[in-house]
Motif scaffolding. Structure first.
Motif, mmCIF file in Angstrom:
data_model
loop_
_atom_site.group_PDB
_atom_site.id
_atom_site.type_symbol
_atom_site.label_atom_id
_atom_site.label_comp_id
_atom_site.label_asym_id
_atom_site.label_seq_id
_atom_site.Cartn_x
_atom_site.Cartn_y
_atom_site.Cartn_z
ATOM 1 N N HIS A 57 0.836 -1.202 0.000
ATOM 2 C CA HIS A 57 0.000 0.000 0.000
ATOM 3 C C HIS A 57 0.869 1.250 0.000
ATOM 4 C CE1 HIS A 57 -3.219 2.658 2.033
ATOM 5 N NE2 HIS A 57 -3.423 2.642 0.729
ATOM 6 N N PHE A 58 1.970 1.230 0.753
ATOM 7 C CA PHE A 58 2.904 2.355 0.781
ATOM 8 C C PHE A 58 3.432 2.649 -0.621
ATOM 9 C CE2 PHE A 58 7.311 3.819 0.848
ATOM 10 C CZ PHE A 58 7.170 5.019 1.530
ATOM 11 N N PHE A 59 3.836 1.602 -1.342
ATOM 12 C CA PHE A 59 4.381 1.811 -2.678
ATOM 13 C C PHE A 59 3.298 2.221 -3.673
ATOM 14 C CE2 PHE A 59 7.913 -0.626 -0.852
ATOM 15 C CZ PHE A 59 8.933 0.273 -1.134
ATOM 16 N N ALA A 60 2.090 1.745 -3.497
ATOM 17 C CA ALA A 60 0.986 2.179 -4.362
ATOM 18 C C ALA A 60 0.681 3.656 -4.137
ATOM 19 C CB ALA A 60 -0.260 1.333 -4.095
ATOM 20 N N VAL A 61 0.654 4.073 -2.879
ATOM 21 C CA VAL A 61 0.431 5.491 -2.559
ATOM 22 C C VAL A 61 1.586 6.338 -3.104
ATOM 23 C CG1 VAL A 61 0.307 7.148 -0.643
ATOM 24 C CG2 VAL A 61 -1.035 5.044 -0.561
ATOM 25 N N SER A 62 2.801 5.847 -2.968
ATOM 26 C CA SER A 62 3.973 6.568 -3.474
ATOM 27 C C SER A 62 3.915 6.720 -4.990
ATOM 28 C CB SER A 62 5.256 5.842 -3.081
ATOM 29 O OG SER A 62 5.384 5.794 -1.678
ATOM 30 N N ALA A 63 3.521 5.653 -5.684
ATOM 31 C CA ALA A 63 3.423 5.715 -7.150
ATOM 32 C C ALA A 63 2.376 6.730 -7.580
ATOM 33 C CB ALA A 63 3.086 4.337 -7.705
ATOM 34 N N ARG A 64 1.243 6.737 -6.905
ATOM 35 C CA ARG A 64 0.183 7.697 -7.230
ATOM 36 C C ARG A 64 0.659 9.122 -6.969
ATOM 37 N NH1 ARG A 64 -4.512 8.082 -9.981
ATOM 38 N NH2 ARG A 64 -5.358 6.241 -9.022
ATOM 39 N N LEU A 65 1.362 9.303 -5.883
ATOM 40 C CA LEU A 65 1.873 10.629 -5.540
ATOM 41 C C LEU A 65 2.897 11.108 -6.569
ATOM 42 C CD1 LEU A 65 1.713 12.903 -3.515
ATOM 43 C CD2 LEU A 65 3.338 11.677 -2.093
ATOM 44 N N MET A 66 3.777 10.211 -7.011
ATOM 45 C CA MET A 66 4.748 10.579 -8.043
ATOM 46 C C MET A 66 4.033 10.970 -9.334
ATOM 47 S SD MET A 66 7.792 7.838 -7.650
ATOM 48 C CE MET A 66 8.464 7.441 -6.048
ATOM 49 N N ARG A 67 3.019 10.220 -9.679
ATOM 50 C CA ARG A 67 2.237 10.549 -10.880
ATOM 51 C C ARG A 67 1.598 11.930 -10.736
ATOM 52 N NH1 ARG A 67 1.599 10.961 -15.885
ATOM 53 N NH2 ARG A 67 -0.501 10.771 -16.658
ATOM 54 N N ASN A 68 1.039 12.205 -9.573
ATOM 55 C CA ASN A 68 0.420 13.516 -9.335
ATOM 56 C C ASN A 68 1.442 14.645 -9.446
ATOM 57 O OD1 ASN A 68 -2.012 12.237 -8.913
ATOM 58 N ND2 ASN A 68 -1.962 12.451 -6.691
ATOM 59 N N ILE A 69 2.650 14.413 -8.949
ATOM 60 C CA ILE A 69 3.708 15.424 -9.034
ATOM 61 C C ILE A 69 4.036 15.708 -10.499
ATOM 62 C CG2 ILE A 69 6.166 15.845 -8.589
ATOM 63 C CD1 ILE A 69 5.712 14.231 -5.925
ATOM 64 N N LEU A 70 4.164 14.651 -11.295
ATOM 65 C CA LEU A 70 4.482 14.835 -12.710
ATOM 66 C C LEU A 70 3.346 15.546 -13.452
ATOM 67 C CD1 LEU A 70 6.193 11.419 -13.443
ATOM 68 C CD2 LEU A 70 7.291 13.657 -13.287
ATOM 69 N N VAL A 71 2.120 15.202 -13.137
ATOM 70 C CA VAL A 71 0.968 15.859 -13.775
ATOM 71 C C VAL A 71 0.912 17.331 -13.373
ATOM 72 C CG1 VAL A 71 -1.560 15.941 -13.822
ATOM 73 C CG2 VAL A 71 -0.388 13.760 -14.098
ATOM 74 N N ASP A 72 1.123 17.618 -12.098
ATOM 75 C CA ASP A 72 1.112 19.013 -11.634
ATOM 76 C C ASP A 72 2.184 19.837 -12.343
ATOM 77 O OD1 ASP A 72 -0.962 18.415 -9.909
ATOM 78 O OD2 ASP A 72 0.303 18.353 -8.112
ATOM 79 N N ARG A 73 3.375 19.262 -12.504
ATOM 80 C CA ARG A 73 4.457 19.985 -13.190
ATOM 81 C C ARG A 73 4.125 20.200 -14.660
ATOM 82 N NH1 ARG A 73 9.273 20.833 -10.607
ATOM 83 N NH2 ARG A 73 10.373 20.891 -12.588
ATOM 84 N N ALA A 74 3.539 19.195 -15.304
ATOM 85 C CA ALA A 74 3.159 19.337 -16.709
ATOM 86 C C ALA A 74 2.096 20.427 -16.869
ATOM 87 C CB ALA A 74 2.643 18.003 -17.251
ATOM 88 N N ARG A 75 1.139 20.456 -15.965
ATOM 89 C CA ARG A 75 0.112 21.504 -16.027
ATOM 90 C C ARG A 75 0.722 22.887 -15.835
ATOM 91 N NH1 ARG A 75 -4.179 18.267 -12.357
ATOM 92 N NH2 ARG A 75 -5.181 17.110 -14.047
ATOM 93 N N ALA A 76 1.653 23.006 -14.910
ATOM 94 C CA ALA A 76 2.295 24.294 -14.662
ATOM 95 C C ALA A 76 3.109 24.738 -15.884
ATOM 96 C CB ALA A 76 3.198 24.214 -13.430
ATOM 97 N N GLN A 77 3.810 23.805 -16.509
ATOM 98 C CA GLN A 77 4.581 24.143 -17.706
ATOM 99 C C GLN A 77 3.653 24.540 -18.853
ATOM 100 O OE1 GLN A 77 6.984 20.632 -18.203
ATOM 101 N NE2 GLN A 77 8.731 21.567 -17.152
#
Length: 90
Positions: A57-77
């Motif tokens: 569950h920790f790694f699943a949450v971490s993967a989702r969080l990493m995806r969210n970080i990448l999406v947030d950065r793409a939106r900002a760019q």
């Protein structure tokens, strides 16, 4: 378990997960896998009471969080690009 104790135990797996996420990103990305792990871990440690139940569950949450970080950065760019195209009315 404190973040100081947790990070050494999970860092290598988080780094592999981040590298896999980064392979799907466009060339010239401003983040690398190490920076993505660090950003994700900072956000995970910032939660008041994480409801992670086990290791997978920790790694699943971490993967989702990493995806969210990448999406947030793409939106900002994307927004920065759109803002640069906007010509102010004179």
């Amino acid at each position: 378990m404190s973040p100081d104790q947790l990070l050494p135990q999970v860092y290598d797996e988080l780094r592999k997960l981040a590298a896999a996420k980064m392979r799907n990103e466009a060339d010239g990305h401003t983040l690398d896998a190490t920076a993505l792990v660090n950003e994700a871990f900072i956000r995970l440690c910032g939660w008041a009471e994480p409801s992670v139940t086990d290791r997978s569950h920790f790694f699943a949450v971490s993967a989702r969080l990493m995806r969210n970080i990448l999406v947030d950065r793409a939106r900002a760019q994307w927004q920065a690009w759109l803002d640069a195209l906007t010509v102010p009315a004179s």
